[in-house]
Every structure is written in structure tokens, then in C-alpha cells.
Design an enzyme around this catalytic site. Structure first.
Site, mmCIF file in Angstrom:
data_model
loop_
_atom_site.group_PDB
_atom_site.id
_atom_site.type_symbol
_atom_site.label_atom_id
_atom_site.label_comp_id
_atom_site.label_asym_id
_atom_site.label_seq_id
_atom_site.Cartn_x
_atom_site.Cartn_y
_atom_site.Cartn_z
ATOM 1 N N SER A 12 0.842 -1.197 0.000
ATOM 2 C CA SER A 12 0.000 0.000 0.000
ATOM 3 C C SER A 12 0.878 1.248 0.000
ATOM 4 O O SER A 12 1.613 1.510 0.959
ATOM 5 C CB SER A 12 -0.913 0.016 1.217
ATOM 6 O OG SER A 12 -1.505 1.294 1.305
ATOM 7 N N HIS A 37 -1.083 -1.184 -4.279
ATOM 8 C CA HIS A 37 -2.402 -0.828 -3.746
ATOM 9 C C HIS A 37 -2.416 0.678 -3.483
ATOM 10 O O HIS A 37 -1.575 1.196 -2.746
ATOM 11 C CB HIS A 37 -2.620 -1.617 -2.454
ATOM 12 C CG HIS A 37 -3.938 -1.410 -1.808
ATOM 13 N ND1 HIS A 37 -5.063 -2.126 -2.147
ATOM 14 C CD2 HIS A 37 -4.322 -0.570 -0.810
ATOM 15 C CE1 HIS A 37 -6.075 -1.741 -1.382
ATOM 16 N NE2 HIS A 37 -5.657 -0.794 -0.564
ATOM 17 N N ASP A 39 -4.523 3.897 -2.151
ATOM 18 C CA ASP A 39 -5.651 4.270 -1.302
ATOM 19 C C ASP A 39 -6.118 5.682 -1.610
ATOM 20 O O ASP A 39 -5.407 6.655 -1.340
ATOM 21 C CB ASP A 39 -5.234 4.173 0.169
ATOM 22 C CG ASP A 39 -5.079 2.734 0.619
ATOM 23 O OD1 ASP A 39 -6.023 1.951 0.430
ATOM 24 O OD2 ASP A 39 -3.995 2.390 1.141
ATOM 25 N N MET A 41 -8.723 8.526 -0.726
ATOM 26 C CA MET A 41 -9.608 8.930 0.379
ATOM 27 C C MET A 41 -10.100 10.350 0.138
ATOM 28 O O MET A 41 -9.324 11.204 -0.295
ATOM 29 C CB MET A 41 -8.846 8.868 1.708
ATOM 30 C CG MET A 41 -8.258 7.495 1.989
ATOM 31 S SD MET A 41 -7.536 7.425 3.629
ATOM 32 C CE MET A 41 -6.738 5.810 3.577
ATOM 33 N N HIS A 70 -8.044 1.547 -4.448
ATOM 34 C CA HIS A 70 -9.024 1.338 -3.386
ATOM 35 C C HIS A 70 -9.679 2.672 -3.088
ATOM 36 O O HIS A 70 -9.076 3.537 -2.444
ATOM 37 C CB HIS A 70 -8.292 0.772 -2.154
ATOM 38 C CG HIS A 70 -9.172 0.567 -0.971
ATOM 39 N ND1 HIS A 70 -8.654 0.323 0.289
ATOM 40 C CD2 HIS A 70 -10.514 0.561 -0.827
ATOM 41 C CE1 HIS A 70 -9.645 0.167 1.138
ATOM 42 N NE2 HIS A 70 -10.788 0.319 0.500
ATOM 43 N N MET A 141 -12.002 -5.466 4.634
ATOM 44 C CA MET A 141 -11.182 -4.567 5.457
ATOM 45 C C MET A 141 -10.913 -5.208 6.817
ATOM 46 O O MET A 141 -11.836 -5.676 7.485
ATOM 47 C CB MET A 141 -11.898 -3.228 5.683
ATOM 48 C CG MET A 141 -12.008 -2.312 4.480
ATOM 49 S SD MET A 141 -10.445 -1.868 3.698
ATOM 50 C CE MET A 141 -9.554 -1.100 5.060
ATOM 51 N N ASP A 179 -7.088 -6.210 3.726
ATOM 52 C CA ASP A 179 -6.434 -4.899 3.760
ATOM 53 C C ASP A 179 -6.512 -4.298 5.150
ATOM 54 O O ASP A 179 -7.604 -3.999 5.648
ATOM 55 C CB ASP A 179 -7.128 -3.982 2.744
ATOM 56 C CG ASP A 179 -6.490 -2.602 2.658
ATOM 57 O OD1 ASP A 179 -5.379 -2.410 3.177
ATOM 58 O OD2 ASP A 179 -7.131 -1.718 2.053
#
Ligand code: DX5
Ligand code: ZN
Length: 224
Positions: A12, A37, A39, A41, A70, A141, A179
Site C-alpha cells: 500500500s 495498492h 488508497d 480517500m 481502493h 477490510m 487490507d
């Protein structure tokens, strides 16, 4: 029984050095990462802000390994096309963030990426049942989304096993991704419980030697 031949390790990038992002993701790829990965947000679905499509595009230019985006974003269908255009290979949207997950999932596939559905720690695996046949991945998650470096929630192990049972029962084909809070020590348990894709941020990007960290995790997956 559905047979998934491989397990994938997806560092990540949230825990990478954003000041030298290209070098850092290239180092992770060279160290044996299968995917990266990423992320995303929005400060609304989760209380943190991270990257948008331009950062994903910059990472895409830096490496050729698959990018697993993600999206921890409210109403993700408004943004999926931007991330796919930026180079996302896999796109996870959250069950809790969509009013019509099936439509968003179908749209991701139509645009040429692999659709995935994320479920938070408080969301049961059964929430994914309706969309399961259309999914290429189910993201379980194992922390509350928002931040790297949190502790693994052990109840996620039972959910991984439930996800595997759901896949078998439906004859579905989705990969199962775990994750949050993954360490060298618990990665094997997560894989044994059902995870095919192992996300790890802190355990890889905060390790002194990425290759040693990835090798140690992979060793525990194969003995799981
Ligand atoms: C949390 C993110 C995770 C996180 C994992 O909201 O979705 O991908 O970066 O980081 P670690 O492995 O440090 O828990
Ligand atoms: Zn994530």
C-alpha cells in the site's frame, strides 16, 4: 471447489515516501511486489485525504505492475472513470459508499478495469452476495478505513473464510483481498483463512529492506 492458484502481495503506497514516489514504487516493484495498492480517500467517507487521479497517473508512468485502486470515497461512481483513465487495473468501491453498487461495478467492467467491492469491518460478508457474480474481487477490510499503521482486527479472519464459502456456494470467481494491519506474522493466517491478495503498507514501506519484507510475507503465505 474454486481453485485460486496464486496469492498476490500488494504494498500500500499510503505508507510510501510521497516526496520520492516514483523511486519508491519502482523499488517495491523491483523487490517483488505483485501489485501496488493505491488508497484514495475523500475526507468524507473516511476522515483523511490522500490521492487523486493525477497521482495514480504519475505512478502508472513509473511502473508497469498492476495498480489496485481502493476508493474510500462517497458516491465513487462519480470518479471511477477518472481513475481508470489514469491507469487503474483494479478498482474497489465500498458497499457502504454506493447507493447502487451493481451499476458502479458494471460500469467499471465496461470501462475495462476489474471491479471489486470493499466491505468495512462492521459490514457482513452477506452484503456482497447480490453483486458477487459480477465481481472480480471482494476486499475485506481488517481495519477501519482511513489510516495506515492500525492493528489488524482479528474478526476479519472469519469474514475471509465466509467470503471463500460464499464464492464456493455461488460458483463465483472473485479474488479475496485483505487490507489493514497485515504483518509478516499474521499474513499467513489471513491467507489460510481465505485471502488471495494481501495488502501491506507499513509492513513493507516502513521496513528497512522492501525485498526482505516481501520475501518474509510470501514465505508465510506458502506455508499457510
Ligand atoms: C486503510 C487502507 C490500507 C492501509 C494499509 O484505510 O485502506 O490500504 O494503507 O496500511 P497498513 O498495512 O499499514 O495497515
Ligand atoms: Zn486500502
Amino acid at each position: 471447489m474454486t481453485c485460486v492458484a496464486h496469492r498476490y502481495i500488494a504494498p500500500s503506497v499510503l505508507s510510501a515516501d510521497f516526496g520520492r514516489l516514483a523511486e519508491d514504487v519502482q523499488a517495491a516493484a523491483a523487490a517483488g511486489a505483485d501489485w501496488l495498492h493505491l488508497d484514495v480517500m475523500d475526507g468524507h467517507f473516511v476522515p483523511n485525504l490522500t490521492m487523486g487521479p493525477d497521482i495514480v497517473a504519475a505512478i502508472r508512468r513509473a511502473t508497469s505492475i498492476p495498480l489496485d485502486v481502493h476508493m474510500m470515497v462517497t458516491d465513487p461512481g462519480r470518479y471511477t472513470a477518472h481513475f481508470i483513465d489514469a491507469g487503474a487495473d483494479w478498482v474497489s468501491v465500498h458497499y457502504e459508499a454506493c447507493t447502487e453498487p451493481q451499476a458502479v461495478i458494471e460500469d467499471i467492467r465496461t470501462r475495462g478495469a476489474h471491479p471489486s467491492l470493499g466491505i468495512n469491518p462492521g459490514t457482513p460478508v452477506s452484503a456482497a452476495e447480490a453483486t458477487a457474480p459480477a465481481l472480480d474481487m471482494l476486499l475485506v477490510m481488517s481495519v477501519h478505513p482511513g489510516f495506515g499503521g492500525q492493528r489488524f482486527i482479528p474478526e476479519a479472519l472469519a469474514k475471509l473464510t465466509e467470503a471463500r464459502a460464499l464464492r464456493e456456494r455461488l460458483g463465483a470467481r472473485f479474488l479475496i483481498e485483505v487490507d489493514g494491519g497485515i504483518t509478516t506474522e499474521n499474513a499467513g493466517q489471513a491467507a489460510a483463512a481465505g485471502a488471495d491478495v494481501i495488502v501491506a503498507g507499513t509492513a513493507i514501506f516502513r521496513a528497512p529492506d522492501y525485498a526482505a519484507a516481501i520475501t518474509a510475507i510470501r514465505r508465510n503465505l506458502t506455508t499457510a
